[in-house]
Design an enzyme around this catalytic site. Structure first.
Site, PDB file in Angstrom:
ATOM      1  N   LYS A  34       0.847  -1.207   0.000  1.00 14.96           N
ATOM      2  CA  LYS A  34       0.000   0.000   0.000  1.00 14.96           C
ATOM      3  C   LYS A  34       0.880   1.254   0.000  1.00 14.96           C
ATOM      4  O   LYS A  34       2.098   1.163   0.176  1.00 14.96           O
ATOM      5  CB  LYS A  34      -0.893  -0.024   1.241  1.00 14.96           C
ATOM      6  CG  LYS A  34      -0.111   0.035   2.545  1.00 14.96           C
ATOM      7  CD  LYS A  34      -1.001  -0.204   3.761  1.00 14.96           C
ATOM      8  CE  LYS A  34      -0.182  -0.148   5.022  1.00 14.96           C
ATOM      9  NZ  LYS A  34      -0.967  -0.522   6.206  1.00 14.96           N
ATOM     10  N   ARG A 130      -9.847   0.470  15.921  1.00 10.84           N
ATOM     11  CA  ARG A 130      -9.801   1.313  14.737  1.00 10.84           C
ATOM     12  C   ARG A 130     -10.869   0.784  13.783  1.00 10.84           C
ATOM     13  O   ARG A 130     -11.940   1.332  13.709  1.00 10.84           O
ATOM     14  CB  ARG A 130      -8.391   1.276  14.128  1.00 10.84           C
ATOM     15  CG  ARG A 130      -8.079   2.409  13.195  1.00 10.84           C
ATOM     16  CD  ARG A 130      -6.636   2.374  12.717  1.00 10.84           C
ATOM     17  NE  ARG A 130      -6.281   1.118  12.053  1.00 10.84           N
ATOM     18  CZ  ARG A 130      -5.082   0.861  11.534  1.00 10.84           C
ATOM     19  NH1 ARG A 130      -4.111   1.747  11.616  1.00 10.84           N
ATOM     20  NH2 ARG A 130      -4.845  -0.292  10.936  1.00 10.84           N
ATOM     21  N   TYR A 254      18.762  28.710   8.682  1.00  9.47           N
ATOM     22  CA  TYR A 254      17.667  29.504   9.250  1.00  9.47           C
ATOM     23  C   TYR A 254      17.756  29.546  10.767  1.00  9.47           C
ATOM     24  O   TYR A 254      17.960  28.518  11.421  1.00  9.47           O
ATOM     25  CB  TYR A 254      16.317  28.914   8.841  1.00  9.47           C
ATOM     26  CG  TYR A 254      15.999  29.142   7.379  1.00  9.47           C
ATOM     27  CD1 TYR A 254      15.838  30.433   6.871  1.00  9.47           C
ATOM     28  CD2 TYR A 254      15.876  28.079   6.504  1.00  9.47           C
ATOM     29  CE1 TYR A 254      15.550  30.645   5.531  1.00  9.47           C
ATOM     30  CE2 TYR A 254      15.579  28.274   5.159  1.00  9.47           C
ATOM     31  CZ  TYR A 254      15.418  29.561   4.676  1.00  9.47           C
ATOM     32  OH  TYR A 254      15.145  29.770   3.358  1.00  9.47           O
ATOM     33  N   MET A 302      14.201  23.879   2.252  1.00 11.71           N
ATOM     34  CA  MET A 302      13.312  23.211   1.300  1.00 11.71           C
ATOM     35  C   MET A 302      14.095  22.366   0.284  1.00 11.71           C
ATOM     36  O   MET A 302      13.699  21.235  -0.031  1.00 11.71           O
ATOM     37  CB  MET A 302      12.449  24.230   0.550  1.00 11.71           C
ATOM     38  CG  MET A 302      11.388  23.569  -0.306  1.00 11.71           C
ATOM     39  SD  MET A 302      10.415  24.711  -1.290  1.00 11.71           S
ATOM     40  CE  MET A 302       9.428  25.525  -0.055  1.00 11.71           C
TER      41      MET A 302
END
Ligand SMILES: *Cc1c(COP(=O)(O)O)cnc(C)c1O
Length: 366
Positions: A34, A130, A254, A302
């Protein structure tokens, strides 16, 4: 060309599948592919396993149709079954197997008249809470489905919440509930995910459903003989695109999260969160540069990330960087270890690799 690529070793996938089979010689092993084969490419994985795996498991009919359109002829089980009754004709046409976890799915099946009866895995909730029928309502549904002309073979299916844990109390509780029901119904079972395939022979059934271990990740809290033989399937590989020398105390990236504790050499690598690399990676997260362990220094951007390569000899623009997987010199950095530094699990890192990192297949079945 940008050097970032996700290399997929299909021989390693086959090796890991064989290990799963060896854990449970009395069971048949469904290969769970999957979420696009946990990010590795479902069709390529299915093709590589086609001659070994008697069936494949996916989450939904869209994923199953991709396999059929690609020429896969094995049974494909839909782990969440149908999402609406109008999927049943496609299930029938393509010979898919379905999980049934809710009353509306039972009703849809009983109302249908497929050309060929449909194999069904009845899902019971043994404690995961679930999907699935409560243990005490499952027997009645089982009998109803057994008598239905639209239903072919029936299996009892359940999912474990904590088969990976060394504290096995909850696993055993789930197992006890299931054993009671299974013996009442003489039902063939399908219970085991990767951790249960690896660590809990008592949970091995007619079928097992390992996923993550096929991709070389160890799902157990503590490695065992078998998990030590798993081989990484994906190598996320890139290269150094720039190098700079920093004085002690100078910041990188950053908000200047990392500051050079000494004169340092920093490598800039073409890989960032825009490729799916986790932005939560801490300073110190391992990467392999020329096959040697180094540490991320500074926040992931990024398109780039920065690595302290002060102690690596012979680094240059173009030097190989492995974010996880196997370096050219054979050194392995496990995706499980990287995941711990990102406060996550291998599943999210592997399924999170974005299409911007092209998959490149190799091995005998590529
Ligand atoms: C994903 C999934 C599996 C495989 O789990 P792993 O932990 O990857 O081995 C098995 N069963 C079900 C129902 C699943 O959704």
């Amino acid at each position: 060309m940008r050097p970032l690529v996700a290399d997929i070793d299909l021989d390693a996938l086959r090796h890991n599948y064989q290990l799963a089979c060896r854990c449970a010689p009395q069971s048949r092993t469904v290969a769970v592919i999957k979420a696009d084969g946990y990010g590795h490419g479902a069709l390529a994985c299915a093709k590589a396993l086609e001659s070994q795996a008697p069936a494949f498991a996916v989450a939904c009919i869209e994923e199953a149709l991709t396999l059929r359109e690609g020429g896969i002829t094995q049974p494909v089980i839909l782990l969440e079954g149908i999402f609406s009754a109008d999927e049943l004709p496609l299930v029938d046409t393509h010979g898919f197997w379905i999980t049934v976890h809710s009353q509306w799915q039972v009703d849809a099946l009983l109302a249908a008249s497929p050309k060929k009866p449909i194999p069904v895995w009845l899902k019971v909730d043994s404690g995961m809470h679930r999907l699935g029928f409560a243990i005490d309502e499952a027997a009645a549904i089982w009998r109803q489905l057994s008598a239905a002309p639209s239903v072919a073979s029936l299996h009892l299916m359940s999912h474990f919440a904590s088969a990976d844990s060394l504290d096995d109390g909850y696993f055993k509780q789930q197992m006890t509930r299931l054993q009671g029901l299974a013996s009442e119904l003489s039902a063939p079972l399908c219970l085991a995910n990767s951790p249960a395939t690896l660590a809990w022979p008592v949970a091995h059934g007619d079928w097992n459903r390992p996923g993550i271990m096929l991709y070389g990740s160890d799902p157990l809290e503590e490695a065992n003989d078998i998990t030590q033989q798993l081989q990484p399937v994906m190598t996320l590989r890139s290269a150094i695109i720039a190098l700079r020398e920093l004085e002690e105390g100078e910041p990188v990236g950053y908000s200047g999260r990392w500051r050079a504790p000494r004169r340092s050499r920093i490598a800039v690598v073409a890989c960032g969160y825009g490729d799916g690399y986790d932005r939560h990676a801490r300073d110190g997260t391992p990467v392999l540069v020329n096959g040697q362990r180094c540490a991320i220094a500074g926040k992931v951007s990024m398109d780039m990330l920065t690595v302290d390569v002060t102690d690596v000899p012979d680094v240059a623009i173009g030097s190989e960087v492995v974010l996880w997987g196997r370096a050219s010199n054979g050194e392995v950095l496990s995706v499980d270890e990287v995941a711990r530094y990102c406060d996550t699990i291998s599943y999210t890192l592997l399924t999170g690799v974005l299409p911007r990192a092209p998959r490149r297949y190799y091995g005998r079945f590529a």
